[in-house]
Each structure stands twice: as structure tokens, then as C-alpha cells.
Design a protein around this motif. Structure first.
Motif, PDB file in Angstrom:
ATOM      1  N   ILE A   1       0.840  -1.202   0.000  1.00 49.87           N
ATOM      2  CA  ILE A   1       0.000   0.000   0.000  1.00 49.87           C
ATOM      3  C   ILE A   1       0.869   1.243   0.000  1.00 49.87           C
ATOM      4  CG2 ILE A   1      -1.625   1.339   1.397  1.00 49.87           C
ATOM      5  CD1 ILE A   1      -2.825  -1.433   2.247  1.00 49.87           C
ATOM      6  N   LYS A   2       1.907   1.225   0.813  1.00 54.24           N
ATOM      7  CA  LYS A   2       2.813   2.377   0.886  1.00 54.24           C
ATOM      8  C   LYS A   2       3.453   2.642  -0.477  1.00 54.24           C
ATOM      9  CE  LYS A   2       7.032   2.132   2.464  1.00 54.24           C
ATOM     10  NZ  LYS A   2       8.234   1.923   3.250  1.00 54.24           N
ATOM     11  N   TYR A   3       3.915   1.590  -1.136  1.00 53.73           N
ATOM     12  CA  TYR A   3       4.538   1.755  -2.452  1.00 53.73           C
ATOM     13  C   TYR A   3       3.534   2.226  -3.502  1.00 53.73           C
ATOM     14  CZ  TYR A   3       8.826  -0.590  -0.882  1.00 53.73           C
ATOM     15  OH  TYR A   3       9.991  -0.926  -0.240  1.00 53.73           O
ATOM     16  N   TYR A   4       2.336   1.643  -3.486  1.00 54.36           N
ATOM     17  CA  TYR A   4       1.313   2.064  -4.454  1.00 54.36           C
ATOM     18  C   TYR A   4       0.916   3.527  -4.232  1.00 54.36           C
ATOM     19  CZ  TYR A   4       0.503  -2.685  -6.195  1.00 54.36           C
ATOM     20  OH  TYR A   4       0.636  -3.923  -6.783  1.00 54.36           O
ATOM     21  N   GLU A   5       0.802   3.928  -2.976  1.00 50.67           N
ATOM     22  CA  GLU A   5       0.458   5.327  -2.700  1.00 50.67           C
ATOM     23  C   GLU A   5       1.557   6.273  -3.168  1.00 50.67           C
ATOM     24  OE1 GLU A   5      -0.458   5.176   1.482  1.00 50.67           O
ATOM     25  OE2 GLU A   5      -2.574   4.757   1.090  1.00 50.67           O
ATOM     26  N   LYS A   6       2.809   5.881  -2.980  1.00 49.77           N
ATOM     27  CA  LYS A   6       3.912   6.706  -3.473  1.00 49.77           C
ATOM     28  C   LYS A   6       3.905   6.760  -4.991  1.00 49.77           C
ATOM     29  CE  LYS A   6       7.023   6.260   0.412  1.00 49.77           C
ATOM     30  NZ  LYS A   6       8.388   6.048   0.848  1.00 49.77           N
ATOM     31  N   LEU A   7       3.630   5.654  -5.615  1.00 51.10           N
ATOM     32  CA  LEU A   7       3.550   5.601  -7.075  1.00 51.10           C
ATOM     33  C   LEU A   7       2.470   6.540  -7.583  1.00 51.10           C
ATOM     34  CD1 LEU A   7       4.160   4.315  -9.864  1.00 51.10           C
ATOM     35  CD2 LEU A   7       2.556   2.515  -9.245  1.00 51.10           C
ATOM     36  N   GLU A   8       1.305   6.474  -6.972  1.00 51.77           N
ATOM     37  CA  GLU A   8       0.196   7.326  -7.395  1.00 51.77           C
ATOM     38  C   GLU A   8       0.495   8.804  -7.146  1.00 51.77           C
ATOM     39  OE1 GLU A   8      -4.551   7.925  -6.553  1.00 51.77           O
ATOM     40  OE2 GLU A   8      -3.447   6.434  -5.393  1.00 51.77           O
ATOM     41  N   ALA A   9       1.164   9.100  -6.046  1.00 46.52           N
ATOM     42  CA  ALA A   9       1.479  10.495  -5.721  1.00 46.52           C
ATOM     43  C   ALA A   9       2.559  11.062  -6.636  1.00 46.52           C
ATOM     44  CB  ALA A   9       1.929  10.606  -4.271  1.00 46.52           C
ATOM     45  N   ARG A  10       3.561  10.273  -6.947  1.00 45.67           N
ATOM     46  CA  ARG A  10       4.680  10.770  -7.749  1.00 45.67           C
ATOM     47  C   ARG A  10       4.406  10.760  -9.243  1.00 45.67           C
ATOM     48  NH1 ARG A  10       9.420   7.476  -4.700  1.00 45.67           N
ATOM     49  NH2 ARG A  10       9.160   8.505  -2.675  1.00 45.67           N
ATOM     50  N   TYR A  11       3.619   9.812  -9.682  1.00 46.12           N
ATOM     51  CA  TYR A  11       3.334   9.676 -11.118  1.00 46.12           C
ATOM     52  C   TYR A  11       1.820   9.604 -11.339  1.00 46.12           C
ATOM     53  CZ  TYR A  11       8.222   8.237 -10.885  1.00 46.12           C
ATOM     54  OH  TYR A  11       9.571   8.185 -10.633  1.00 46.12           O
ATOM     55  N   PRO A  12       1.083  10.669 -11.011  1.00 53.38           N
ATOM     56  CA  PRO A  12      -0.380  10.607 -11.061  1.00 53.38           C
ATOM     57  C   PRO A  12      -0.950  10.423 -12.464  1.00 53.38           C
ATOM     58  CG  PRO A  12       0.346  12.849 -10.662  1.00 53.38           C
ATOM     59  CD  PRO A  12       1.565  11.981 -10.599  1.00 53.38           C
TER      60      PRO A  12
ATOM     61  N   GLY B   1       0.804   8.757 -14.910  1.00 53.47           N
ATOM     62  CA  GLY B   1       1.517   7.658 -15.549  1.00 53.47           C
ATOM     63  C   GLY B   1       0.602   6.473 -15.789  1.00 53.47           C
ATOM     64  N   ARG B   2       1.112   5.510 -16.500  1.00 48.95           N
ATOM     65  CA  ARG B   2       0.285   4.360 -16.865  1.00 48.95           C
ATOM     66  C   ARG B   2      -0.020   3.444 -15.687  1.00 48.95           C
ATOM     67  NH1 ARG B   2       3.439  -0.393 -19.393  1.00 48.95           N
ATOM     68  NH2 ARG B   2       5.438  -0.264 -18.328  1.00 48.95           N
ATOM     69  N   PHE B   3       0.743   3.571 -14.598  1.00 51.11           N
ATOM     70  CA  PHE B   3       0.514   2.708 -13.448  1.00 51.11           C
ATOM     71  C   PHE B   3      -0.395   3.334 -12.391  1.00 51.11           C
ATOM     72  CE2 PHE B   3       4.827   1.222 -14.787  1.00 51.11           C
ATOM     73  CZ  PHE B   3       4.446  -0.044 -15.164  1.00 51.11           C
ATOM     74  N   ALA B   4      -0.689   4.596 -12.482  1.00 50.74           N
ATOM     75  CA  ALA B   4      -1.419   5.297 -11.419  1.00 50.74           C
ATOM     76  C   ALA B   4      -2.816   4.722 -11.196  1.00 50.74           C
ATOM     77  CB  ALA B   4      -1.504   6.789 -11.730  1.00 50.74           C
ATOM     78  N   GLN B   5      -3.565   4.513 -12.252  1.00 50.99           N
ATOM     79  CA  GLN B   5      -4.918   3.992 -12.102  1.00 50.99           C
ATOM     80  C   GLN B   5      -4.901   2.551 -11.594  1.00 50.99           C
ATOM     81  OE1 GLN B   5      -6.743   4.615 -15.914  1.00 50.99           O
ATOM     82  NE2 GLN B   5      -6.931   6.813 -15.597  1.00 50.99           N
TER      83      GLN B   5
ATOM     84  N   THR C   1     -12.269   1.682  -3.359  1.00 49.66           N
ATOM     85  CA  THR C   1     -13.051   1.341  -4.553  1.00 49.66           C
ATOM     86  C   THR C   1     -13.996   2.475  -4.925  1.00 49.66           C
ATOM     87  OG1 THR C   1     -14.694   0.144  -3.229  1.00 49.66           O
ATOM     88  CG2 THR C   1     -12.932  -1.167  -4.246  1.00 49.66           C
ATOM     89  N   ASP C   2     -14.612   3.091  -3.917  1.00 51.46           N
ATOM     90  CA  ASP C   2     -15.491   4.242  -4.194  1.00 51.46           C
ATOM     91  C   ASP C   2     -14.712   5.361  -4.882  1.00 51.46           C
ATOM     92  OD1 ASP C   2     -17.828   3.142  -3.246  1.00 51.46           O
ATOM     93  OD2 ASP C   2     -17.628   4.010  -1.239  1.00 51.46           O
ATOM     94  N   ARG C   3     -13.524   5.617  -4.388  1.00 51.70           N
ATOM     95  CA  ARG C   3     -12.684   6.664  -4.980  1.00 51.70           C
ATOM     96  C   ARG C   3     -12.358   6.337  -6.434  1.00 51.70           C
ATOM     97  NH1 ARG C   3      -6.768   7.284  -4.773  1.00 51.70           N
ATOM     98  NH2 ARG C   3      -6.330   9.429  -5.326  1.00 51.70           N
ATOM     99  N   PHE C   4     -11.994   5.082  -6.690  1.00 50.44           N
ATOM    100  CA  PHE C   4     -11.667   4.674  -8.052  1.00 50.44           C
ATOM    101  C   PHE C   4     -12.884   4.824  -8.967  1.00 50.44           C
ATOM    102  CE2 PHE C   4     -11.325   1.694 -11.538  1.00 50.44           C
ATOM    103  CZ  PHE C   4     -10.063   1.985 -12.034  1.00 50.44           C
TER     104      PHE C   4
ATOM    105  N   VAL D   1     -13.432  -0.955 -14.212  1.00 53.08           N
ATOM    106  CA  VAL D   1     -14.344  -0.460 -13.182  1.00 53.08           C
ATOM    107  C   VAL D   1     -15.282  -1.582 -12.712  1.00 53.08           C
ATOM    108  CG1 VAL D   1     -16.212   0.452 -14.636  1.00 53.08           C
ATOM    109  CG2 VAL D   1     -15.645   1.583 -12.476  1.00 53.08           C
ATOM    110  N   ASP D   2     -15.510  -2.569 -13.563  1.00 49.46           N
ATOM    111  CA  ASP D   2     -16.321  -3.710 -13.129  1.00 49.46           C
ATOM    112  C   ASP D   2     -15.653  -4.447 -11.968  1.00 49.46           C
ATOM    113  OD1 ASP D   2     -14.269  -4.608 -14.872  1.00 49.46           O
ATOM    114  OD2 ASP D   2     -15.449  -6.327 -15.536  1.00 49.46           O
TER     115      ASP D   2
END
Length: 165
Positions: free
Chosen positions: A55-66, A68-72, A95-98, A108-109
């Protein structure tokens, strides 16, 4: 004299606090990692059952590369990691946020499916401690699970998750 001593004390406190902040930034091992490396490390952490680390790594990924192809994908993976770590409320929130951010995303399914699973298994503290039977629980979580699964089946009848839902 008293005023200058107080000023000196405040300045020393701020300086020491600033040193602590710089030291914590310098210790972030992921600071120079690329999006690919963050994603790979997060996947490895997931595979080994280290969900909090993932979770920590995914959150950093999303924050640093919002953008990018991996963010979603990281957003979905965060929801899954919370679910696997028995953090049902966090999984539902993720999931609600996504769903709100990406209503037309190709996966999204899966978000609806994961939300339904997390809602279905949601129990309160008393239910966890007493190993409460499903028919003795408050039906709110089950209703939310039903609604998530219903939305999945209605919007995506040909989804690979529809049959299980």
C-alpha cells in the motif's frame, strides 16, 4: 533578556525540527525509484503478503506519477491490498474513490466486484470478537454488498465477475 532567551529557544527548536525533517526525507529509499520499479516492488510486496508495504509503495507511485500508466492500476491494487489485509472500510473507500475518478475505466467492473466482496464481509468490532453469525448481523453491510453486485451486473452483464456477483 528574557525575550531574547525565548527567541533563541524557539530558533533552536525550529532548527532541530528542520534537521529531523531533512533526515527523514534522506532516508526514503524510494525517492529515486522510477514508476516501473515502484510498481514492481509493490507487486512483490503483495505477492509475499506484505500488504502494508505494498500500500505504501502504491500510494507513493500514485502520488509521484499521477498521470503515468501505473497510477490507475495502483488505485485498484490499493483497494485489493486493503481487502486482503482485512481493512474492509479502507477497501470500500478505495473502490469508491476509483469508481468516482474513473467511471469509464476498463476495469471499473472489478472495482464494483471488490466493493461488493469487501462490503459482504464487513463486520463490526463486536461481530469480530464474538464470531457473530451472518444472520445476526446488521443488514446494512449486506445491503451495500448487494447494491455493489447489482450495479456490476446491471452495468456490465458480460463481465467475468458478473456470474460470481
Amino acid at each position: 533578556m528574557r525575550s531574547s532567551l525565548l527567541t533563541l529557544l524557539v530558533a533552536a527548536t525550529v532548527a532541530l525540527a528542520g534537521c529531523g525533517l531533512l533526515d527523514s526525507v534522506a532516508r526514503d529509499e524510494t525517492a529515486s525509484w522510477s514508476a516501473n520499479k515502484l510498481y514492481a516492488e509493490a507487486k512483490d510486496a503483495m505477492s509475499s503478503g506484505e500488504y502494508n508495504k505494498a500500500i505504501k509503495y502504491y500510494e507513493k507511485l500514485e502520488a509521484r506519477y499521477p498521470y503515468g500508466r501505473f497510477a490507475q492500476q495502483a488505485q485498484l491494487e490499493i483497494a485489493y491490498a486493503y481487502w486482503k489485509d482485512n481493512e474492509r472500510a479502507s477497501a470500500i473507500a478505495a473502490t469508491d474513490r476509483f469508481i468516482k475518478m474513473h467511471p469509464n475505466h476498463e476495469n471499473v467492473d472489478y472495482a464494483y466486484y471488490l466493493k461488493g466482496l469487501a462490503s459482504f464481509n464487513e463486520r463490526g468490532i463486536v461481530g469480530k470478537l464474538t464470531n457473530q453469525a451472518i444472520d445476526d448481523r446488521d443488514p446494512k453491510a449486506l445491503r451495500e454488498s448487494f447494491m455493489a453486485f447489482k450495479e456490476l451486473i446491471t452495468r456490465f452483464p458480460k463481465s467475468k465477475y458478473a456470474k460470481d456477483a
